[in-house]
Design an enzyme around this catalytic site. Structure first.
Site, PDB file in Angstrom:
ATOM      1  CB  SER A 140     -16.156 -29.692 -28.524  1.00  0.00           C
ATOM      2  OG  SER A 140     -15.085 -30.616 -28.484  1.00  0.00           O
ATOM      3  CE1 TYR A 153     -18.647 -32.998 -32.386  1.00  0.00           C
ATOM      4  CE2 TYR A 153     -16.350 -32.791 -31.713  1.00  0.00           C
ATOM      5  CZ  TYR A 153     -17.694 -32.889 -31.387  1.00  0.00           C
ATOM      6  OH  TYR A 153     -18.080 -32.877 -30.063  1.00  0.00           O
TER       7      TYR A 153
HETATM    8  P1  NDP Z   1     -23.960 -38.625 -25.988  1.00  0.00           P
HETATM    9  O1  NDP Z   1     -23.875 -39.355 -27.281  1.00  0.00           O
HETATM   10  O2  NDP Z   1     -23.945 -39.414 -24.720  1.00  0.00           O
HETATM   11  O3  NDP Z   1     -25.225 -37.669 -25.975  1.00  0.00           O
HETATM   12  C1  NDP Z   1     -25.687 -37.004 -27.099  1.00  0.00           C
HETATM   13  C2  NDP Z   1     -27.133 -36.617 -26.885  1.00  0.00           C
HETATM   14  O4  NDP Z   1     -27.597 -35.904 -28.038  1.00  0.00           O
HETATM   15  C3  NDP Z   1     -28.039 -37.813 -26.694  1.00  0.00           C
HETATM   16  O5  NDP Z   1     -28.896 -37.578 -25.603  1.00  0.00           O
HETATM   17  C4  NDP Z   1     -28.825 -37.871 -27.985  1.00  0.00           C
HETATM   18  O6  NDP Z   1     -30.139 -38.370 -27.735  1.00  0.00           O
HETATM   19  C5  NDP Z   1     -28.883 -36.396 -28.365  1.00  0.00           C
HETATM   20  N1  NDP Z   1     -29.213 -36.211 -29.766  1.00  0.00           N
HETATM   21  C6  NDP Z   1     -28.521 -36.631 -30.845  1.00  0.00           C
HETATM   22  N2  NDP Z   1     -29.183 -36.334 -31.970  1.00  0.00           N
HETATM   23  C7  NDP Z   1     -30.336 -35.714 -31.593  1.00  0.00           C
HETATM   24  C8  NDP Z   1     -31.449 -35.193 -32.294  1.00  0.00           C
HETATM   25  N3  NDP Z   1     -31.517 -35.235 -33.622  1.00  0.00           N
HETATM   26  N4  NDP Z   1     -32.462 -34.641 -31.591  1.00  0.00           N
HETATM   27  C9  NDP Z   1     -32.403 -34.601 -30.231  1.00  0.00           C
HETATM   28  N5  NDP Z   1     -31.375 -35.077 -29.507  1.00  0.00           N
HETATM   29  C10 NDP Z   1     -30.361 -35.633 -30.182  1.00  0.00           C
HETATM   30  O7  NDP Z   1     -22.737 -37.600 -26.010  1.00  0.00           O
HETATM   31  P2  NDP Z   1     -22.213 -36.512 -24.964  1.00  0.00           P
HETATM   32  O8  NDP Z   1     -23.018 -36.469 -23.748  1.00  0.00           O
HETATM   33  O9  NDP Z   1     -20.760 -36.713 -24.870  1.00  0.00           O
HETATM   34  O10 NDP Z   1     -22.433 -35.191 -25.835  1.00  0.00           O
HETATM   35  C11 NDP Z   1     -23.154 -34.078 -25.393  1.00  0.00           C
HETATM   36  C12 NDP Z   1     -22.547 -32.836 -26.032  1.00  0.00           C
HETATM   37  O11 NDP Z   1     -21.197 -32.690 -25.578  1.00  0.00           O
HETATM   38  C13 NDP Z   1     -22.463 -32.882 -27.568  1.00  0.00           C
HETATM   39  O12 NDP Z   1     -22.805 -31.628 -28.083  1.00  0.00           O
HETATM   40  C14 NDP Z   1     -20.992 -33.191 -27.826  1.00  0.00           C
HETATM   41  O13 NDP Z   1     -20.564 -32.731 -29.074  1.00  0.00           O
HETATM   42  C15 NDP Z   1     -20.345 -32.453 -26.676  1.00  0.00           C
HETATM   43  N6  NDP Z   1     -18.994 -32.890 -26.334  1.00  0.00           N
HETATM   44  C16 NDP Z   1     -18.745 -34.163 -25.889  1.00  0.00           C
HETATM   45  C17 NDP Z   1     -17.447 -34.564 -25.621  1.00  0.00           C
HETATM   46  C18 NDP Z   1     -17.080 -35.953 -25.217  1.00  0.00           C
HETATM   47  O14 NDP Z   1     -15.889 -36.281 -25.172  1.00  0.00           O
HETATM   48  N7  NDP Z   1     -18.048 -36.816 -24.882  1.00  0.00           N
HETATM   49  C19 NDP Z   1     -16.321 -33.628 -25.764  1.00  0.00           C
HETATM   50  C20 NDP Z   1     -16.712 -32.320 -26.209  1.00  0.00           C
HETATM   51  C21 NDP Z   1     -17.993 -31.975 -26.463  1.00  0.00           C
HETATM   52  P3  NDP Z   1     -30.979 -39.351 -28.700  1.00  0.00           P
HETATM   53  O15 NDP Z   1     -29.997 -40.221 -29.420  1.00  0.00           O
HETATM   54  O16 NDP Z   1     -31.844 -40.090 -27.737  1.00  0.00           O
HETATM   55  O17 NDP Z   1     -31.751 -38.426 -29.564  1.00  0.00           O
END
Ligand code: NDP
Length: 248
Positions: A140, A153
């Site tokens: 990020s 975070y």
């Molecule tokens: P979302 O919340 O849309 O997606 C997060 C994903 O992580 C979901 O598919 C969720 O699936 C999965 N997840 C969470 N916990 C677990 C677990 N214990 N086991 C397996 N899967 C898990 O967020 P984003 O798409 O935005 O985030 C994706 C990545 O991008 C993250 O690492 C985030 O930190 C990073 N990011 C996002 C930004 C933003 O502004 N959106 C900015 C910078 C970085 P489920 O709940 O079904 O398990």
């Protein structure tokens, strides 16, 4: 016409929403066979249904070391190998350090750091046997710039950036490329898990300021595909992508 990732086998964590979901669609469009993991099976199945190509669904909580390893091993077995790992799963629970819910810290450390480590650890020997591969870690902007209210975070994402560079140096002779992707504000479910009033207000303000110029999950999927489709001698090690109007 054959896609640029035809014949490649990929695993994407956190594929049930946001950046992970968009990345799976983009990889499949380029011809890769993809195994997808997350806890919400229904969302993964809907994705597999929607996407044209091979998408194998795995319900997995990557904070469970044995389950993460099983996910990677089974994916490699059914896909016939593993060329790409996208460590994307993550959670962001912001707020001041004082008075924070310790469980929120544990969740971020478990998913953003340990989950990523478990999946990487299980993948390396498979890529080693296969003669190489490519690991993409989704960090990020928060892994580059610390801000008030984001301490833990920040800690996890700075950790992902540091780990990616050290891993790069370790695996380069095994023909494994490492890319760290650092998105700015992307319109996904991620921000919606926050409850702290100061955080909710700050997120709302940022969303309002950015308006339609906020990044879409597809923008990050594009950056990932770009890194993955460079010629073998080109390693895109770091990609920082902000909305044009995001100041920090
Ligand atoms: P979302 O919340 O849309 O997606 C997060 C994903 O992580 C979901 O598919 C969720 O699936 C999965 N997840 C969470 N916990 C677990 C677990 N214990 N086991 C397996 N899967 C898990 O967020 P984003 O798409 O935005 O985030 C994706 C990545 O991008 C993250 O690492 C985030 O930190 C990073 N990011 C996002 C930004 C933003 O502004 N959106 C900015 C910078 C970085 P489920 O709940 O079904 O398990």
């Amino acid at each position: 016409m054959a896609g640029s990732l035809e014949g490649r086998r990929a695993v994407v964590t956190g594929a049930s929403s946001g950046i992970g979901e968009a990345t799976v669609a983009a990889l499949a469009r380029e011809g890769a066979a993809v195994a997808v993991g997350a806890r919400r099976r229904d969302r993964l199945e809907a994705l597999a249904e929607r996407v044209d190509g091979t998408v194998q669904v795995h319900e997995v909580d990557i904070t469970d070391e044995a389950a993460a390893r099983r996910f990677i091993d089974e994916s490699a077995q059914t896909l016939g190998g593993l060329d790409i790992l996208v460590n994307n799963a993550g959670v962001m629970l912001l707020g001041p350090v004082a008075g924070a819910e310790v469980e929120h810290w544990q969740r971020m450390i478990n998913v953003n750091l340990l989950g990523l480590l478990y999946c990487t650890h299980a993948t390396l020997p498979i890529m080693g046997q296969g003669g190489g591969g490519h690991i993409v870690n989704v960090a990020s902007v928060a892994g580059r710039h610390a801000t008030l209210g984001s301490a833990v975070y920040n800690m996890t994402k700075f950790g992902v950036v540091a780990f990616s560079e050290a891993l790069r140096q370790e695996v380069l002779h095994a023909n494994v490329r490492v890319t760290c992707v650092e998105p700015g504000f992307v319109d996904t479910e991620l921000q919606g898990h926050n409850e702290h009033p100061m955080v909710v207000e700050a997120i709302e303000k940022m969303r309002k300021d950015l308006g339609d110029d906020v990044l879409k999950a597809d923008d990050i999927a594009d950056a990932i595909v770009y890194a993955l489709t460079r010629p073998p001698h080109v390693a895109v090690n770091e990609v920082l992508v902000r909305p044009t109007k995001q100041s920090r």
